[in-house]
Motif scaffolding. Structure first.
Motif, PDB file in Angstrom:
ATOM      1  N   SER A 141      18.565  -4.800  29.988  1.00 47.10           N
ATOM      2  CA  SER A 141      18.040  -6.159  30.023  1.00 47.10           C
ATOM      3  C   SER A 141      17.876  -6.693  28.612  1.00 47.10           C
ATOM      4  CB  SER A 141      16.692  -6.167  30.745  1.00 47.10           C
ATOM      5  OG  SER A 141      16.018  -7.387  30.573  1.00 47.10           O
ATOM      6  N   GLN A 142      17.649  -7.998  28.505  1.00 45.91           N
ATOM      7  CA  GLN A 142      17.299  -8.592  27.221  1.00 45.91           C
ATOM      8  C   GLN A 142      15.867  -9.108  27.234  1.00 45.91           C
ATOM      9  OE1 GLN A 142      19.594  -8.533  24.394  1.00 45.91           O
ATOM     10  NE2 GLN A 142      20.081  -7.003  25.936  1.00 45.91           N
ATOM     11  N   ALA A 143      15.135  -8.818  28.294  1.00 48.56           N
ATOM     12  CA  ALA A 143      13.760  -9.284  28.431  1.00 48.56           C
ATOM     13  C   ALA A 143      12.877  -8.675  27.349  1.00 48.56           C
ATOM     14  CB  ALA A 143      13.216  -8.918  29.807  1.00 48.56           C
ATOM     15  N   PRO A 144      11.961  -9.459  26.775  1.00 50.82           N
ATOM     16  CA  PRO A 144      10.995  -8.891  25.833  1.00 50.82           C
ATOM     17  C   PRO A 144      10.150  -7.811  26.506  1.00 50.82           C
ATOM     18  CG  PRO A 144      10.980 -11.289  25.735  1.00 50.82           C
ATOM     19  CD  PRO A 144      11.797 -10.913  26.931  1.00 50.82           C
ATOM     20  N   VAL A 145       9.857  -6.757  25.776  1.00 50.93           N
ATOM     21  CA  VAL A 145       9.062  -5.644  26.310  1.00 50.93           C
ATOM     22  C   VAL A 145       7.854  -5.420  25.416  1.00 50.93           C
ATOM     23  CG1 VAL A 145       9.042  -3.200  26.947  1.00 50.93           C
ATOM     24  CG2 VAL A 145      11.132  -4.546  27.265  1.00 50.93           C
ATOM     25  N   TYR A 146       6.685  -5.357  26.030  1.00 51.81           N
ATOM     26  CA  TYR A 146       5.449  -5.028  25.312  1.00 51.81           C
ATOM     27  C   TYR A 146       5.147  -3.557  25.568  1.00 51.81           C
ATOM     28  CZ  TYR A 146       0.327  -4.636  24.852  1.00 51.81           C
ATOM     29  OH  TYR A 146      -0.949  -4.214  24.540  1.00 51.81           O
ATOM     30  N   ILE A 147       5.227  -2.756  24.514  1.00 47.38           N
ATOM     31  CA  ILE A 147       5.022  -1.312  24.614  1.00 47.38           C
ATOM     32  C   ILE A 147       3.580  -1.009  24.223  1.00 47.38           C
ATOM     33  CG2 ILE A 147       5.814   0.951  23.836  1.00 47.38           C
ATOM     34  CD1 ILE A 147       8.467  -0.455  23.014  1.00 47.38           C
ATOM     35  N   SER A 148       2.802  -0.543  25.175  1.00 51.19           N
ATOM     36  CA  SER A 148       1.395  -0.239  24.902  1.00 51.19           C
ATOM     37  C   SER A 148       1.209   1.273  24.812  1.00 51.19           C
ATOM     38  CB  SER A 148       0.496  -0.821  26.007  1.00 51.19           C
ATOM     39  OG  SER A 148       0.823  -0.254  27.254  1.00 51.19           O
ATOM     40  N   GLY A 149       0.194   1.673  24.083  1.00 48.21           N
ATOM     41  CA  GLY A 149      -0.073   3.103  23.947  1.00 48.21           C
ATOM     42  C   GLY A 149      -0.940   3.378  22.738  1.00 48.21           C
TER      43      GLY A 149
ATOM     44  N   TYR B 267       1.849 -14.095  26.851  1.00 47.06           N
ATOM     45  CA  TYR B 267       2.625 -14.327  28.067  1.00 47.06           C
ATOM     46  C   TYR B 267       4.115 -14.212  27.777  1.00 47.06           C
ATOM     47  CZ  TYR B 267       4.162 -16.861  32.287  1.00 47.06           C
ATOM     48  OH  TYR B 267       4.774 -17.216  33.460  1.00 47.06           O
ATOM     49  N   ARG B 268       4.520 -14.665  26.603  1.00 50.51           N
ATOM     50  CA  ARG B 268       5.935 -14.635  26.239  1.00 50.51           C
ATOM     51  C   ARG B 268       6.395 -13.231  25.856  1.00 50.51           C
ATOM     52  NH1 ARG B 268      10.239 -14.376  26.393  1.00 50.51           N
ATOM     53  NH2 ARG B 268      11.963 -15.613  25.579  1.00 50.51           N
ATOM     54  N   LEU B 269       5.528 -12.470  25.193  1.00 57.21           N
ATOM     55  CA  LEU B 269       5.889 -11.106  24.776  1.00 57.21           C
ATOM     56  C   LEU B 269       5.765 -10.107  25.921  1.00 57.21           C
ATOM     57  CD1 LEU B 269       4.050 -10.940  21.324  1.00 57.21           C
ATOM     58  CD2 LEU B 269       6.528 -11.142  21.676  1.00 57.21           C
ATOM     59  N   ASN B 270       4.830 -10.368  26.811  1.00 59.97           N
ATOM     60  CA  ASN B 270       4.498  -9.416  27.870  1.00 59.97           C
ATOM     61  C   ASN B 270       5.303  -9.693  29.137  1.00 59.97           C
ATOM     62  OD1 ASN B 270       3.056  -7.249  28.986  1.00 59.97           O
ATOM     63  ND2 ASN B 270       1.563  -8.620  29.918  1.00 59.97           N
ATOM     64  N   VAL B 271       6.595  -9.979  28.994  1.00 59.72           N
ATOM     65  CA  VAL B 271       7.437 -10.182  30.168  1.00 59.72           C
ATOM     66  C   VAL B 271       7.488  -8.887  30.975  1.00 59.72           C
ATOM     67  CG1 VAL B 271       9.776 -10.707  30.957  1.00 59.72           C
ATOM     68  CG2 VAL B 271       8.786 -11.991  29.064  1.00 59.72           C
ATOM     69  N   ILE B 272       7.693  -7.786  30.271  1.00 57.04           N
ATOM     70  CA  ILE B 272       7.653  -6.467  30.900  1.00 57.04           C
ATOM     71  C   ILE B 272       6.780  -5.570  30.041  1.00 57.04           C
ATOM     72  CG2 ILE B 272       8.996  -4.444  31.592  1.00 57.04           C
ATOM     73  CD1 ILE B 272      11.392  -6.346  31.944  1.00 57.04           C
ATOM     74  N   GLN B 273       5.848  -4.874  30.661  1.00 56.85           N
ATOM     75  CA  GLN B 273       4.974  -3.960  29.917  1.00 56.85           C
ATOM     76  C   GLN B 273       5.361  -2.522  30.216  1.00 56.85           C
ATOM     77  OE1 GLN B 273       0.210  -2.917  29.372  1.00 56.85           O
ATOM     78  NE2 GLN B 273       0.835  -4.962  29.991  1.00 56.85           N
ATOM     79  N   LEU B 274       5.419  -1.740  29.162  1.00 59.84           N
ATOM     80  CA  LEU B 274       5.778  -0.327  29.275  1.00 59.84           C
ATOM     81  C   LEU B 274       4.694   0.496  28.591  1.00 59.84           C
ATOM     82  CD1 LEU B 274       7.974   1.649  30.234  1.00 59.84           C
ATOM     83  CD2 LEU B 274       9.061   1.393  27.992  1.00 59.84           C
ATOM     84  N   ALA B 275       4.018   1.329  29.363  1.00 60.71           N
ATOM     85  CA  ALA B 275       2.922   2.134  28.815  1.00 60.71           C
ATOM     86  C   ALA B 275       3.439   3.518  28.421  1.00 60.71           C
ATOM     87  CB  ALA B 275       1.802   2.265  29.841  1.00 60.71           C
ATOM     88  N   VAL B 276       3.143   3.918  27.185  1.00 57.36           N
ATOM     89  CA  VAL B 276       3.527   5.248  26.701  1.00 57.36           C
ATOM     90  C   VAL B 276       2.346   6.187  26.922  1.00 57.36           C
ATOM     91  CG1 VAL B 276       4.338   6.588  24.732  1.00 57.36           C
ATOM     92  CG2 VAL B 276       4.998   4.181  24.958  1.00 57.36           C
ATOM     93  N   PRO B 277       2.524   7.273  27.672  1.00 58.41           N
ATOM     94  CA  PRO B 277       1.392   8.151  27.983  1.00 58.41           C
ATOM     95  C   PRO B 277       0.911   8.907  26.756  1.00 58.41           C
ATOM     96  CG  PRO B 277       3.435   9.143  28.748  1.00 58.41           C
ATOM     97  CD  PRO B 277       3.787   7.758  28.274  1.00 58.41           C
ATOM     98  N   PRO B 278      -0.413   9.120  26.648  1.00 58.03           N
ATOM     99  CA  PRO B 278      -0.923   9.951  25.556  1.00 58.03           C
ATOM    100  C   PRO B 278      -0.528  11.406  25.774  1.00 58.03           C
ATOM    101  CG  PRO B 278      -2.688   9.414  27.088  1.00 58.03           C
ATOM    102  CD  PRO B 278      -1.479   8.631  27.536  1.00 58.03           C
TER     103      PRO B 278
END
Length: 459
Positions: free
Chosen positions: A156-164, A295-306
């Motif tokens: 995809s080209q959707a922006p992804v917000y990587i949390s962790g 809202y614009r950055l968080n199109v898709i959120q991906l959580a990285v596990p600790p």
């Protein structure tokens, strides 16, 4: 002989269909057309395409109906939507549904060509990739879920917000998304938003023209331009000042930047990935981060596990880290069973980054190339809960009772603070001391006292 790529163009206006077909033919791309959802579904059922290009408004439905249909019947087929200019809500809704990308009306033909080229490259990616290609080490359920998401998002080209949490490997995840996607042969540009001086931030991101300000002795390319055709990874995006958040939002929405001192905007073609160890939702509620940018950055959120949630990976990760430490031509030291057990029971508030530091220190202390639990120098007491993941109020008295003394507890808090700030500023000790409001000499002393000293190079 390679097969000519083929695109399905869906639009109820004959002139638009003709314009897009002519543009594609000049790119040596074949095109079929459809005027509505029903006709498009009929074409999709009997033909194979590399890209579906659809208008948002159609007589018997809309472009998101097309996205849903393709997700069910041909999920690897990229779908790009053409939306009314400024209608970002629809574009974001479409990408959340699985759209590859979007274009604003009136369609800029240069942007269209870039999108088509990237989408066709995406459609030609192999269906399956080796786990090793994700750069992520481990086989735990949490990591298998993460690598599955990485492979899907790479197309995809959707922006992804990587949390962790700090040290959990957010940049590694971003690199994997880039390397498995159609932009892999273009630049991957990571930028730590917290490590750029506020006064230089606009120039660093967007570039500047000669004479734009004192010291601007020549034109300078910004990070957006340097990442052209590739991926821009905005690490610690929560540290952006509010005025820069406004400018970043415009750059993302308009797919264009204006260098400092320039009269005109420059179109850009980059994929945006961002990350932070902070809670962006909470920052939005406090007014410290713009809701529209989130809202614009968080199109898709991906959580990285600790790391503490993937203890099954600790042993294989530790062996991988040791190979990196000693180099490819040397035999890595062995991990004694007592060391492996100690690592598996440790909670790693600093995650993978802390594991690397622990093993590097243990490697220098071990004898006969065998690392034992005593070489690891882990605290026998439980670690305090990571501040970045804690959502309530810390009961410091209750926490301190898990330690042999108050000094041990306070030292653990100080160690976590120092590790986290170093992670934020990418190990620039001078900047870390400044962020903590202490002298460089004091900072260096604390690192040494807490066993965190390392042969880091000041930037």
């Amino acid at each position: 002989m390679t097969t000519q790529p083929k695109v399905l163009v869906i639009d109820d206006e004959p002139d638009i269909r003709e314009l897009l077909t002519i543009t594609l033919s000049r790119m040596d791309i074949a095109a079929d057309t459809a005027a509505d959802v029903a006709e498009a579904k009929a074409q999709l059922s009997k033909n194979k395409y590399n890209l579906c290009l659809t208008d948002m408004k159609l007589p018997d439905g809309n472009g998101i109906d097309i996205v849903h249909y393709i997700q069910q019947h041909s999920p690897s087929l990229p779908v790009a939507l053409i939306t009314a200019h400024g209608n970002m809500d629809i574009a974001i809704q479409a990408m959340k549904a699985g759209a590859f990308d979007f274009l604003n009306k009136p369609v800029d033909l240069a942007s269209l060509r870039k999108l088509v080229a990237t989408a066709i490259a995406s459609s030609e990616l192999p269906e399956e990739e080796c786990d090793e290609n994700t750069r992520i080490i481990g086989k735990s359920p949490a990591i298998q879920k993460l690598t599955g998401s990485i492979k899907k998002l790479a197309r995809s080209q959707a922006p992804v917000y990587i949390s962790g949490e700090s040290g959990s490997g957010k940049e590694l995840v971003a690199r994997s998304i880039h390397e498995l996607g159609p932009r892999s042969n273009k630049p991957f540009m990571p930028v730590n938003c917290g490590a750029i001086q506020k006064e230089l931030m606009e120039s660093e991101l967007f570039g500047h023209k000669k004479g734009a300000f004192t010291g601007a002795v020549q034109d300078k390319q910004g990070i957006f331009q340097a990442a052209e055709g590739g991926t821009l990874f905005l690490d610690e995006v929560a540290d952006l000042p509010l005025d820069m958040q406004v400018k970043l939002l415009r750059a993302i929405q308009e797919k264009a930047v204006r260098p400092v001192g320039a009269e005109a905007e420059i179109s850009t073609d980059v994929r945006i990935l961002c990350a932070t160890h902070k809670n962006l939702e909470e920052l939005v509620q406090k007014g410290d981060f713009r809701q529209d940018l989130f809202y614009r950055l968080n199109v898709i959120q991906l959580a990285v596990p600790p790391l503490r949630d993937r203890t099954d990976d600790v042993e294989v990760l530790a062996k991988h880290v040791l190979k990196k430490i000693i180099g490819p031509d040397e035999t890595p030291p062995k991990l004694d069973k007592s060391a492996i057990n100690a690592l598996k029971q440790y909670s790693f508030p600093g995650n993978v980054r802390e594991l690397e530091n622990i093993l590097e220190r243990a490697y220098t202390l071990c004898e006969e190339d065998v690392i034992k639990d005593t070489d690891l120098q882990l605290s026998s007491s439980p670690k305090i809960e990571s501040a970045s993941s804690y959502t309530g109020t810390v009961n410091h008295y209750k926490q301190s009772q898990q330690y042999e003394s108050l000094d041990d507890y306070l030292a653990e808090i100080e160690k976590e603070i120092l590790s986290e700030v170093l992670e934020q500023v990418r190990w620039n000790k001078t900047l870390a001391a400044k962020k903590l409001g202490i002298s460089f000499r004091s900072f260096r002393y604390r690192l040494s006292k807490l066993g965190l000293a390392k042969d880091w190079q000041d930037e």
